[in-house]
Design a protein around this motif. Structure first.
Motif, PDB file in Angstrom:
ATOM      1  N   ASP A  97       0.819  -1.211   0.000  1.00  0.00           N
ATOM      2  CA  ASP A  97       0.000   0.000   0.000  1.00  0.00           C
ATOM      3  C   ASP A  97       0.853   1.261   0.000  1.00  0.00           C
ATOM      4  OD1 ASP A  97       1.029  -0.220   2.505  1.00  0.00           O
ATOM      5  OD2 ASP A  97      -0.862   0.044   3.586  1.00  0.00           O
ATOM      6  N   LYS A  98       2.159   1.083  -0.299  1.00  0.00           N
ATOM      7  CA  LYS A  98       3.077   2.210  -0.322  1.00  0.00           C
ATOM      8  C   LYS A  98       3.793   2.290  -1.671  1.00  0.00           C
ATOM      9  CE  LYS A  98       3.980   1.901   4.648  1.00  0.00           C
ATOM     10  NZ  LYS A  98       5.014   1.707   5.690  1.00  0.00           N
ATOM     11  N   LYS A  99       4.193   3.489  -2.045  1.00  0.00           N
ATOM     12  CA  LYS A  99       4.990   3.698  -3.250  1.00  0.00           C
ATOM     13  C   LYS A  99       6.380   3.126  -3.031  1.00  0.00           C
ATOM     14  CE  LYS A  99       6.392   7.425  -6.365  1.00  0.00           C
ATOM     15  NZ  LYS A  99       6.323   8.893  -6.610  1.00  0.00           N
ATOM     16  N   ARG A 100       6.921   2.385  -4.025  1.00  0.00           N
ATOM     17  CA  ARG A 100       8.197   1.692  -3.839  1.00  0.00           C
ATOM     18  C   ARG A 100       9.106   1.868  -5.040  1.00  0.00           C
ATOM     19  NH1 ARG A 100       7.415  -3.689  -4.125  1.00  0.00           N
ATOM     20  NH2 ARG A 100       9.368  -4.110  -3.057  1.00  0.00           N
ATOM     21  N   GLU A 101      10.404   1.903  -4.762  1.00  0.00           N
ATOM     22  CA  GLU A 101      11.428   1.867  -5.799  1.00  0.00           C
ATOM     23  C   GLU A 101      11.904   0.420  -5.920  1.00  0.00           C
ATOM     24  OE1 GLU A 101      12.469   4.321  -7.715  1.00  0.00           O
ATOM     25  OE2 GLU A 101      11.211   5.850  -6.756  1.00  0.00           O
ATOM     26  N   VAL A 102      11.848  -0.126  -7.133  1.00  0.00           N
ATOM     27  CA  VAL A 102      12.179  -1.534  -7.349  1.00  0.00           C
ATOM     28  C   VAL A 102      13.291  -1.642  -8.387  1.00  0.00           C
ATOM     29  CG1 VAL A 102      11.325  -3.745  -8.203  1.00  0.00           C
ATOM     30  CG2 VAL A 102       9.892  -2.340  -6.723  1.00  0.00           C
ATOM     31  N   THR A 103      14.260  -2.519  -8.109  1.00  0.00           N
ATOM     32  CA  THR A 103      15.325  -2.828  -9.065  1.00  0.00           C
ATOM     33  C   THR A 103      15.205  -4.289  -9.470  1.00  0.00           C
ATOM     34  OG1 THR A 103      16.816  -1.212  -8.074  1.00  0.00           O
ATOM     35  CG2 THR A 103      17.800  -2.911  -9.459  1.00  0.00           C
ATOM     36  N   VAL A 104      15.021  -4.513 -10.770  1.00  0.00           N
ATOM     37  CA  VAL A 104      14.870  -5.867 -11.314  1.00  0.00           C
ATOM     38  C   VAL A 104      16.146  -6.228 -12.069  1.00  0.00           C
ATOM     39  CG1 VAL A 104      13.562  -7.352 -12.869  1.00  0.00           C
ATOM     40  CG2 VAL A 104      12.378  -5.621 -11.504  1.00  0.00           C
ATOM     41  N   SER A 105      16.696  -7.412 -11.775  1.00  0.00           N
ATOM     42  CA  SER A 105      17.922  -7.844 -12.453  1.00  0.00           C
ATOM     43  C   SER A 105      17.916  -9.357 -12.621  1.00  0.00           C
ATOM     44  CB  SER A 105      19.155  -7.409 -11.647  1.00  0.00           C
ATOM     45  OG  SER A 105      19.137  -8.004 -10.354  1.00  0.00           O
ATOM     46  N   GLU A 106      18.847  -9.841 -13.441  1.00  0.00           N
ATOM     47  CA  GLU A 106      19.020 -11.287 -13.681  1.00  0.00           C
ATOM     48  C   GLU A 106      17.697 -11.947 -14.075  1.00  0.00           C
ATOM     49  OE1 GLU A 106      21.936 -12.669 -13.843  1.00  0.00           O
ATOM     50  OE2 GLU A 106      22.935 -10.810 -13.205  1.00  0.00           O
ATOM     51  N   PHE A 107      17.012 -11.321 -15.053  1.00  0.00           N
ATOM     52  CA  PHE A 107      15.718 -11.851 -15.518  1.00  0.00           C
ATOM     53  C   PHE A 107      15.948 -13.012 -16.480  1.00  0.00           C
ATOM     54  CE2 PHE A 107      12.308 -12.035 -18.646  1.00  0.00           C
ATOM     55  CZ  PHE A 107      11.175 -12.059 -17.842  1.00  0.00           C
ATOM     56  N   THR A 108      15.261 -14.143 -16.226  1.00  0.00           N
ATOM     57  CA  THR A 108      15.353 -15.327 -17.087  1.00  0.00           C
ATOM     58  C   THR A 108      13.959 -15.822 -17.437  1.00  0.00           C
ATOM     59  OG1 THR A 108      17.427 -16.013 -16.033  1.00  0.00           O
ATOM     60  CG2 THR A 108      16.250 -17.673 -17.317  1.00  0.00           C
ATOM     61  N   PHE A 109      13.725 -16.020 -18.730  1.00  0.00           N
ATOM     62  CA  PHE A 109      12.443 -16.540 -19.226  1.00  0.00           C
ATOM     63  C   PHE A 109      12.738 -17.798 -20.044  1.00  0.00           C
ATOM     64  CE2 PHE A 109       9.343 -17.000 -22.613  1.00  0.00           C
ATOM     65  CZ  PHE A 109       8.130 -16.817 -21.970  1.00  0.00           C
ATOM     66  N   GLN A 110      12.110 -18.929 -19.674  1.00  0.00           N
ATOM     67  CA  GLN A 110      12.364 -20.201 -20.353  1.00  0.00           C
ATOM     68  C   GLN A 110      11.057 -20.936 -20.636  1.00  0.00           C
ATOM     69  OE1 GLN A 110      14.955 -21.468 -17.062  1.00  0.00           O
ATOM     70  NE2 GLN A 110      16.574 -21.862 -18.577  1.00  0.00           N
ATOM     71  N   ILE A 111      11.063 -21.680 -21.741  1.00  0.00           N
ATOM     72  CA  ILE A 111       9.939 -22.555 -22.086  1.00  0.00           C
ATOM     73  C   ILE A 111      10.484 -23.974 -22.245  1.00  0.00           C
ATOM     74  CG2 ILE A 111       8.096 -23.054 -23.724  1.00  0.00           C
ATOM     75  CD1 ILE A 111       8.061 -20.146 -24.518  1.00  0.00           C
ATOM     76  N   PHE A 112       9.882 -24.917 -21.520  1.00  0.00           N
ATOM     77  CA  PHE A 112      10.291 -26.323 -21.588  1.00  0.00           C
ATOM     78  C   PHE A 112       9.131 -27.157 -22.129  1.00  0.00           C
ATOM     79  CE2 PHE A 112      12.726 -24.384 -18.169  1.00  0.00           C
ATOM     80  CZ  PHE A 112      14.019 -24.847 -18.405  1.00  0.00           C
ATOM     81  N   ASN A 113       9.468 -28.226 -22.889  1.00  0.00           N
ATOM     82  CA  ASN A 113       8.431 -29.133 -23.357  1.00  0.00           C
ATOM     83  C   ASN A 113       8.137 -30.186 -22.289  1.00  0.00           C
ATOM     84  OD1 ASN A 113      10.527 -30.984 -23.508  1.00  0.00           O
ATOM     85  ND2 ASN A 113      10.693 -30.900 -25.737  1.00  0.00           N
ATOM     86  N   ASN A 114       7.232 -31.141 -22.610  1.00  0.00           N
ATOM     87  CA  ASN A 114       6.822 -32.119 -21.604  1.00  0.00           C
ATOM     88  C   ASN A 114       7.933 -33.125 -21.268  1.00  0.00           C
ATOM     89  OD1 ASN A 114       6.786 -33.411 -24.043  1.00  0.00           O
ATOM     90  ND2 ASN A 114       4.657 -34.089 -23.936  1.00  0.00           N
ATOM     91  N   GLU A 115       9.026 -33.108 -22.021  1.00  0.00           N
ATOM     92  CA  GLU A 115      10.174 -33.962 -21.706  1.00  0.00           C
ATOM     93  C   GLU A 115      11.262 -33.163 -20.987  1.00  0.00           C
ATOM     94  OE1 GLU A 115      11.394 -35.662 -25.380  1.00  0.00           O
ATOM     95  OE2 GLU A 115       9.625 -36.971 -25.563  1.00  0.00           O
ATOM     96  N   ASN A 116      10.890 -31.974 -20.516  1.00  0.00           N
ATOM     97  CA  ASN A 116      11.778 -31.075 -19.775  1.00  0.00           C
ATOM     98  C   ASN A 116      12.963 -30.598 -20.615  1.00  0.00           C
ATOM     99  OD1 ASN A 116      12.071 -29.628 -17.367  1.00  0.00           O
ATOM    100  ND2 ASN A 116      13.621 -31.044 -16.600  1.00  0.00           N
ATOM    101  N   GLN A 117      12.773 -30.583 -21.932  1.00  0.00           N
ATOM    102  CA  GLN A 117      13.794 -30.049 -22.826  1.00  0.00           C
ATOM    103  C   GLN A 117      13.507 -28.568 -23.091  1.00  0.00           C
ATOM    104  OE1 GLN A 117      13.330 -32.639 -26.209  1.00  0.00           O
ATOM    105  NE2 GLN A 117      14.803 -34.148 -25.433  1.00  0.00           N
TER     106      GLN A 117
END
Length: 400
Positions: free
Chosen positions: A93-113
């Motif tokens: 409920d408060k205004k905040r300063e946020v630093t985002v780093s080391e962002f990782t986005f991955q997609i895996f199939n049903n064989e975890n590849q």
């Protein structure tokens, strides 16, 4: 001495019997009241025990201050671009300063590849107002993924938020198919009219391939009875159809409507041994509504919007009655003043079931170029027929 009624001894005896009966009746009522009290105490005990047990199962943990949301459809049609967005919510409920780093986005199939991988190491700083969100990642802006084979996939996201490692994941399913598209079909037709339809097919599979059309049939049904059917001849072989490519199976096919009623139009196409079907309701009427008095316009557009967030809303026409409405609309106009948005459409035949809504306009996130500056915007909507007109106005406040 004579007594016209009973003598005193008889009266005393009678009073004694009455008193005895009253005492027995009182004891019965006391027992019954006692049992009723016990029953109420048991019910109250069970009630409070149940409430206590119910709340004991609830988590007393507060929502995390930083919440990651993966936005994507549960079922994705292969051959169309995969649409995934990652949003960061500030649950404080408060205004905040946020630093985002080391962002990782991955997609895996049903064989975890691993099927797709994106990394962003450079820190990004942002200011969050209370209970607001920001878009962190949009897959379509980085890469267009259309050739996604059938199966189940998992999206996994990891990032540092003010030095704290946070992760989230979501599953979705990709489906390969051949999708039929019908153009020029109205909601309703008048008795004696014919629908003039164009039918196309989209290759929504994960690969370029030759398509063999074994059969193509158009049927008109009423109460599960086929009242008209036509087996249409089409080009038998389509070579090298790319992923997401559209082929025109039939440029024009006529469907007759000779009697009043509610019908089902069904199109069946066998492609490479696989049957694709499309079923659509359509009405045949004698007369259409002339007045708009049973309808009204409304929108789900927000009253206040931030330029930093994507904007998406729709405008609807609502059937505010218990009647089915068939109406011919000459023109629909939507404008957002002082932006450049100026939408026009018509004529349109609308079929509205009781208390239903009909989407007449949609503002997509990619239309946001119409809103470039903060300020007050006026949304104006006008729906006209040959005999009537409906107007709507709403204010949208856009902040930085």
């Amino acid at each position: 001495m004579k007594y016209l009624s009973k003598d005193p001894d008889e009266w005393r005896k009678k009073e004694s019997e009455i008193l005895k009966r009253e005492q027995e009746r009182t004891q019965k009522h006391r027992k019954r009241g006692f049992y009723f009290l016990i029953l109420n105490l048991v019910v109250v005990f069970l009630f409070f025990f149940g409430i206590r047990n119910y709340y004991a199962q609830l988590s007393i943990e507060k929502s995390p201050t930083n919440q990651i949301l993966i936005v994507c459809e549960d079922v994705h049609a292969s051959g169309t671009p995969l649409d995934v967005q990652i949003r960061l919510y500030n649950n404080s409920d408060k205004k905040r300063e946020v630093t985002v780093s080391e962002f990782t986005f991955q997609i895996f199939n049903n064989e975890n590849q691993q099927f797709y991988n994106f990394k962003q190491s450079q820190p990004v700083k942002a200011t969050f107002e209370p209970f607001t969100s920001r878009l962190l990642f949009d897959l379509k802006r980085e890469r267009e993924i259309t050739q996604l084979p059938s199966g189940e996939y998992t999206i996994h996201v990891e990032l540092n938020i003010n030095g704290e490692r946070t992760s989230a994941q979501k599953k979705f399913r990709s489906v390969e198919r051949y999708q039929l598209i019908v153009e020029n079909l109205n909601d309703f037709y008048f008795v004696g009219e014919q629908a003039q339809l164009k039918v196309s097919l989209i290759n929504q599979t994960a690969r370029t391939q030759d398509l063999r059309v074994d059969s193509f049939t158009v049927s008109l049904k009423h109460d599960d009875r086929t009242i008209w059917q036509n087996a249409v001849k089409t080009k038998p072989i389509w070579q090298g159809v790319k992923v997401g490519e559209i082929i025109d199976l039939v440029e024009k096919i006529s469907v007759p409507f000779n009697e009043e009623g509610i019908y089902t139009l069904q199109i069946d196409c066998v492609v490479n041994g696989s049957t694709s079907s499309l079923v659509m309701p359509v009405a045949c009427i004698k007369n259409a509504e002339k007045s708009l008095k049973k309808m009204k316009i409304y929108t789900d557009a927000p009253k206040i919007h931030s330029l930093r967030s994507p904007l998406q809303f729709s405008v609807y026409i609502l059937n505010d009655s218990k009647d089915q409405i068939f109406i011919e609309v000459e023109e629909i106009m939507v404008s957002l003043i002082p932006s450049s948005l100026n939408f026009k459409k018509g004529p349109v035949r609308m079929w509205l079931t009781p208390y239903s809504k009909y989407e007449i306009f949609k503002f997509y996130p990619y239309s946001i170029s119409a809103i470039t500056q903060p300020g007050s915007y006026k949304l104006l909507v006008k729906v006209t027929t040959k005999n009537d007109r409906l107007d709507f106005e709403s204010i949208l406040q856009v902040n930085e």
